[in-house]
Every structure is written in C-alpha cells, then in structure tokens.
Write an enzyme that holds these catalytic residues in place. Sequence first.
Site: not given
Length: 444
Positions: A200, A378, A382
């Site tokens: 990711s 939060e 990422h």
Amino acid sequence: MKHYFFIILTLLFSLFTEAQQTSFKFDFGSGKVEKGYTQVMPETKYTSQTGYGFDFDSKIKSVENDSSALKGDYITGKGPFYFSVKLPEGNYDVKVVLGDTKGTSATSVRAECRRLMLPQVTTKQGETVERTFTVHVRDSLIRDGKGNVIDKVHVKPREKNYLHWDNVLTLEFNDSLPKICAIEITPNKSAATIFLAGDSTVVDQPEDPYASWGQMFPAFLIPSKVAVANYAESGETLKAFENENRFEKIWSMAKPGDYLFIEFTHNDQKPGPNHLDAFTTFKETLKNWIAEARKRDMIPVLVTSTQRRNFDEQGHIVNTLLDYPEGMRQAAKEENVALIDLSAMSKTLYETLGKEQSVKAFVHYPANTYPNQTKTLEDNTHFNPYGAYELASCVVSSIREQKLPLAKYIRKNVKEYNPARPNPVATFYWPQSGFVSAVKPDGN
C-alpha cells in the site's frame, strides 16, 4: 464443461483484443473538426460499444472561439472530468493539446487510478501547448507469447472497482481551469517499462486523500522513453504477490531491458500464513525473484520499505520494520543488484519535518474534511499526496546519486532533492480528485 467454456472465452477475447483499435485522434469541442480526427462533444459518453467518451458523469461544456479546427474550440469543466478509451494492454504515448486561443488555462492530468502524468500545465492568454506522457494499460488476464489466455491475476473484490485492471485508459483532467483541445494516443512498443511490485505504500491509491510514491513516479520521467507499470497492491506480501499470480502477470508483460522494483515489508513481518523471516525466508524469496527477473533479462532493483510515523521522546523515528530493511540490504549486496534505501531516506524526511509537522505528509485530517468522513483520520503508515510526492522525490534522488542507468530517463527539469531539506508543504499543489474515500487501505 467449464473447461470448454474457458477455452471458447479465451479465443473470443483474443480475437476481440486483436481487433481493437490501438491509435486514436480526438478533436474536443463542438466546432470544426480537424481532418483525420474523431470529434468529441460534451454529450459523447463512454460506452463499451463506442469505446471512447466522457466517463463517471463528468460535468463539462464546449467552448468555441473561432473556425480553426484543432485549437479553435475546447472542452472544460468546473470540477475534475474523465475521458476513457478502450485499448488493448500495453504502453501508449498520449499527446494532449491544452489551452485557449482567447484565454488562459491550468490543467493537471492523471491516468487510471490517479497516476500523476502532468502536474499543473498553465498557458498564457491565447496560448495552446502540446504535452506528451507515456502510460501503461493492462487487464487481469495472463497470456502466453502467442497472445493466448493461460491464467489470470486473482484480484481482490475491492480491486474490481479500480481503473487499472481493465482494457480501458481513463484520463482525469483537473485543476482550476482545465481546457482540452485534442488527444492523440499511439502505441509505444520501444519504451522501457518499470514494473513496481509492492504494497500500500507503493500502489496507485484509487481515492483521495490517500496516495503512494508509485503513482507520483511517472511525473518525474521522460515521456516516450519509459513507462511506469504499477502492479503494487494494498496488503500484499511477497508470498501473496506470488500466490495471486501478480509476478506471473509481470513476466507475461516484460521484455528485455525492463526494470522490476521490489518493495515489501509492512505485511511480511506480521504473523500468519504469508509471514517471512527477515534474514532467511524473506531474503531467499527476494533472491528467487531477482533470479526470475534476470532470466528474462530484466533489471531488478530492491527498495527498502518506508518507515512508519512513530517517534520516540527524542524526536527520532522508531524502527517498526525490525530487521527487514537490513535483510533487503544484504540481499541486494549478495546478489549485486541496485538498492534504493527508502527506509533510511524516509526516516530522514520524517525526522526533518518533526513530530508535529510530519502529520502533513500522512493521512491526518479532522472529521468532516472529506465527504462522509465522520471520524478523525489518523494514519501513520499511509501518505497523502504531499508525502507521496516527497517519497517519490527520494526514489528519484537515489537513482541520480547512484548514477543508475535509469537516471537517463529522469526529466531534465527535475531539481535535485535531499530528504533533509524537503519541499515545503505550502508549495505543494494537488487539486482534489473526483474520487474520495475515508476508508483506510489494507496494511498498516
């Protein structure tokens, strides 16, 4: 019975893709049409039958300035708008004509899942400009050397809504005053392809405010010479990437001289069936994929994973990645392959920004910043577009500093970068996409 059905489906698909048109010239606007071009008007909507048109309920209008064909009219919109074209998989050069013969313009162009191709392109009063970028288009089918479908990538349910697993190129036109006069699309079979395998922190994140360095990478590279093929996916590990046929898909698309960037760690370190040990199975698997790439005369490059935003009391980043970055460094040294130490560079970047300011590089936003976002975001793993762009800058700076062969593909106007002197967040510009979600990607 299912076996015969699959064979018939494969043959039909092969015939279909062979018959698909691969080059297009589009003249945007309701005025005079340039010879050899297909007219595109606001009411030209994409369907699988027509194979091109505006997509995702784009709100656009046509403006006609004069009787000249290609540049005398244009399409514009108050928000981001989307244009899609059905294409067989491969690399394509896309030339866009932007501007207004009676006004000014400001246009940003992204492809597929918000892959940055052209940061803001501005034109002066009465000016039009041509810009070219090279984009990779793919589907989920795996073909042999003769084009026969032999398998497929096991895409996850959420990936079925992504814009990069189909035979359709989708372009997003965005910014304060986007104006598009024309588009030309041409196959590019000679460009080197940089395949990205990762999780990711690398993937083309499909929705704002999430972003990853892989989707910013193309904007730094010279068009027509190189294309970025981002095959990373959220939540992936080295084992899962293999088991889901993602490496097989890359092998089926690659040609000698192409590159394979490998960045994993965040999910490999977690307990479970896909867990790998940093100094044994993780290194061994990396070496296996290095060998597989070399069998195909590809050039492997290892990338240590980005650190998480986790500070100690002294303002230093806590290494939550354990021994995995070191395991990758060792694998690179033992196999004599290039290493981009993004783990070390991200540590420098976050510590330079500091505990308070570094949140501006991550998905940290108060409730109700985005539609349907009722809770505070939060996320310390990422990135938002600013953080993703800074990390892509780290990757590019490492390529330059090591004088890797890839350095010849970096645009001449890309400035030198040092993560100890990051770009101010106030100077970063990213007009919000039409795709927005508060749902966190897989992985942490």
